[in-house]
Enzyme design. Structure first.
Site, PDB file in Angstrom:
ATOM      1  N   ARG A  12      65.541  44.350 -11.630  1.00 14.50           N
ATOM      2  CA  ARG A  12      65.854  44.711 -13.025  1.00 14.50           C
ATOM      3  C   ARG A  12      67.201  45.410 -13.098  1.00 14.50           C
ATOM      4  NH1 ARG A  12      61.694  48.688 -15.217  1.00 14.50           N
ATOM      5  NH2 ARG A  12      61.173  49.162 -13.057  1.00 14.50           N
ATOM      6  N   GLU A  60      59.864  38.971 -31.083  1.00 14.68           N
ATOM      7  CA  GLU A  60      60.448  38.024 -30.134  1.00 14.68           C
ATOM      8  C   GLU A  60      60.791  36.683 -30.782  1.00 14.68           C
ATOM      9  OE1 GLU A  60      57.551  39.621 -29.712  1.00 14.68           O
ATOM     10  OE2 GLU A  60      58.096  41.144 -28.246  1.00 14.68           O
ATOM     11  N   PHE A  85      55.995  38.054 -22.998  1.00 15.69           N
ATOM     12  CA  PHE A  85      56.346  38.032 -24.424  1.00 15.69           C
ATOM     13  C   PHE A  85      57.573  37.155 -24.683  1.00 15.69           C
ATOM     14  CE2 PHE A  85      54.736  42.488 -23.640  1.00 15.69           C
ATOM     15  CZ  PHE A  85      53.428  42.178 -23.961  1.00 15.69           C
ATOM     16  N   ASP A 118      49.865  47.560 -16.350  1.00 18.10           N
ATOM     17  CA  ASP A 118      49.589  47.240 -17.746  1.00 18.10           C
ATOM     18  C   ASP A 118      48.487  46.202 -17.977  1.00 18.10           C
ATOM     19  OD1 ASP A 118      51.123  49.050 -19.161  1.00 18.10           O
ATOM     20  OD2 ASP A 118      52.955  47.886 -18.891  1.00 18.10           O
ATOM     21  N   ARG A 168      59.883  43.168 -11.399  1.00 19.02           N
ATOM     22  CA  ARG A 168      59.921  44.538 -11.886  1.00 19.02           C
ATOM     23  C   ARG A 168      60.227  45.555 -10.773  1.00 19.02           C
ATOM     24  NH1 ARG A 168      57.463  47.049 -16.270  1.00 19.02           N
ATOM     25  NH2 ARG A 168      56.980  49.259 -16.026  1.00 19.02           N
TER      26      ARG A 168
END
Lengths: 313, 283
Positions: A12, A60, A85, A118, A168
């Site tokens: 990232r 989005e 997303f 998550d 990530r």
């Protein structure tokens, strides 16, 4: 051949830094964000180029169509969110952009199970499958920080729609510093003669560990990093598999529609044994530990070793 | 625009001629979105013959005004107007919806004069936001006009785009809602209530005006008055009649997508030709 897998990088962060570099080199580069800039690391670009950074909020669908508008006016827009997303919510908007072959770059952060805490709603395990199904789409999945930088640069140079999967967490460098990244060209990460592994993303590292384990047992494993998931060059895949006794695919993605599907189809009629290490048609879940989650879904060195032995049987 | 300014009377005549052509080519193709094309044709007429700073010669120019037809299904109206404005030859209209024709059932960028592929509803406004943002950032004076269907406003992506447009102060963006009150299933207010539409648009930060979507001078006035307020996007709710100009098509949702049979076609032609004579443009 021994590999020193010591240097860890956060993809990232590398992505965010690369965007800034690109921004300095080319003022056509613009960035769109859907309220996740602090984690996708587009905040770095925002800081240096506030006038070329467009926050659209948590929307989005709007983001992708706005990016399409920018692209048709000559900009090179990078639209950002989590993988799940970025691909799922605006599917139809992406599809229409691909019909027009617009020059938009969709960057999905926290791909695969890498957003471990998550849970299922945030983990993208079918993003490659849905993006692969869209004509004109190019899909890139860097294996480490080194390749992330090269891939983001290649995506900016390429004229057409691209989806990039960004990990990530910190991952070890596995690809070479030198050498140009070329869209559509898989690279041999490790030579071997008995079995060939086709992998992408963080699973390239897992595959290397499996190969090292098997080396001690006298099994020679070739590893191919398929960082372009679309287009897949069938001829290259076939030539890389030829002469081996079997094939294993490894991916942090559902077994349906991703790398396993692409490789199995590319190798149809060769008679080669093929095994797939992938998420077995299940959703993700929460865990406080990324590796624990990978283990739960069978994306481990042991599982790869087992798959290799199976194709050799 | 380059051509001689046309009078209101001449534009009224043009509108009827456009309607006749829409029906002719839909009949020829045996496919088409008849009702919506007839409801928005006066808006397109005024836009292309009076408002838009774009021509076949300037279509590639970065400073051209943009027209984006988000309600892509009414593409027959757009094709007829583009052909009339010289973007492609009139004879190509005969290929509407044919195999290998550029004139597909929804707009595509392959057609000269068309900015973007539309037809999947709820995309055009957000796309226009991107185009308008570029105009602002690059200091270009072009305006972006978007035609939205009223039924299309059911799509939530429009409201995301509405927020973005006002957030970025896009006063170079003009949304025109073809408020014909009907969608495929029936009246918009029965399918999923839109009203109070003007209040909603205003609440989203847009400067809103309402106009008769079939009145040439009224459309000219409102489209010439943009932006209504500096720093805000402009919305025009154009009150229209779906199927306008053909008695049995008006107010009937079944003509959303429909091809007249031979007898219906003859009656429709007669009615429009009568209107043409009344407007002073008959043979």
């Amino acid at each position: 051949m021994r590999y020193m897998l010591v240097n860890m990088q956060n993809c990232r962060m590398v992505y965010g830094q690369t965007l800034v570099e690109l921004g300095r080199e080319d003022d056509r580069i613009v960035v769109l964000e859907a309220d996740l800039g602090r984690t996708t690391m587009t905040k770095l670009f925002e800081k240096e180029f506030p006038g070329r950074f467009f926050e659209v909020g948590i929307g989005e669908q709007n983001m992708i169509s706005v990016a399409a508008g920018l692209a048709l006016c000559g900009k090179i827009p990078f639209a950002n969110s989590f993988s799940v997303f970025a691909t799922g919510r605006p599917y139809d908007q992406i599809r229409v952009s691909c019909i027009g072959r617009l020059n938009i770059k969709i960057v999905g952060s926290s791909c695969g199970l890498s957003d471990f805490g998550d849970g299922a709603t945030h983990q993208a395990i079918e993003d490659v499958a849905i993006m692969r199904a869209i004509p004109n789409m190019t899909i890139l999945s860097p294996a480490d920080g080194i390749e992330t930088k090269k891939i983001v640069r290649a995506a900016a140079r390429y004229d057409g729609p691209v989806y990039i999967r960004i990990l990530r967490n910190d991952v070890p460098d596995v690809t070479a510093q030198t050498g140009e990244f070329k869209i559509g060209r898989p690279t041999v990460i490790r030579e071997g003669t008995d079995v060939v592994i086709f992998a992408h993303g963080y699973m390239v590292y897992k595959s290397l560990k499996a190969a090292e384990t098997l080396e001690a047992e006298g099994i020679s494993v070739k590893i191919v990093n398929v960082s372009t998931l679309k287009p897949i060059d069938e001829k290259i895949i076939r030539s890389m598999a030829s002469g081996t006794k079997g094939v294993v695919t490894v991916e942090e993605h559902t077994i349906i529609g991703g790398l396993a599907s692409a490789i199995a189809f590319s190798l149809r009629g060769t008679g080669l044994m093929i095994e797939a290490v992938a998420v077995n048609d299940r959703f993700g879940q929460s865990s406080l530990n990324y590796e624990q989650l990978l283990e739960h879904y069978g994306l481990t060195v042991e599982a790869i070793v087992k798959a290799i032995k199976k194709v050799l049987r | 625009m380059g051509s001689v300014a046309l009078s209101d009377r001449q534009l009224r005549i043009k509108s009827i001629q456009y309607r006749l052509k829409i029906l002719k080519y839909i009949k020829m193709a045996n496919a088409g979105h008849t009702g919506g094309s007839l409801s928005c044709i006066d808006i397109l007429n005024v836009l292309y013959n009076r408002i838009l700073r774009v021509s076949p010669q300037t279509f590639g120019h970065p400073d051209r005004d943009r027209y984006i037809q988000s309600k892509g299904h009414s593409v027959e109206a757009l094709y007829v107007v583009l052909a009339d404005r010289g973007f492609f030859g009139e004879s190509e209209l005969e290929t509407l919806c044919r195999y290998m024709s550029r004139l597909a059932g929804h707009p595509t960028r392959k057609v000269p004069g068309i900015e973007h592929n539309t037809g999947a509803l709820g995309h055009g406004l957000a796309f226009a936001v991107g185009v308008a943002l570029t105009g602002k950032k690059d200091g270009r004076a072009y305006r972006v006009f978007v035609l939205l269907g009223d039924g299309e406003l059911d799509e939530g992506s429009n409201w995301e785009a509405m927020m973005a447009a006002s957030h970025y102060g896009l006063d170079n963006l003009i949304a025109i809602v073809d408020r014909n009150m009907l969608q495929i299933t029936g009246p918009t207010e029965q399918v999923c209530r839109l009203e109070p539409l003007a209040d909603k648009l205003a609440a989203f930060g847009w400067s809103v005006r309402i106009a008769d979507g079939h009145d040439i001078p009224a459309l000219t006035d409102v489209l010439s008055a943009v932006p209504f307020e500096p720093g805000r996007p402009s919305a025009i709710i154009a009150r229209t009649t779906k199927g306008k100009g053909v008695s049995f098509m008006e107010y009937d949702p079944s003509w959303h997508h429909g091809v007249p049979d031979n007898q219906q076609y003859e009656i429709a032609q007669q009615q429009l030709e009568q209107l043409l004579r009344e407007a002073g443009g008959g043979q």
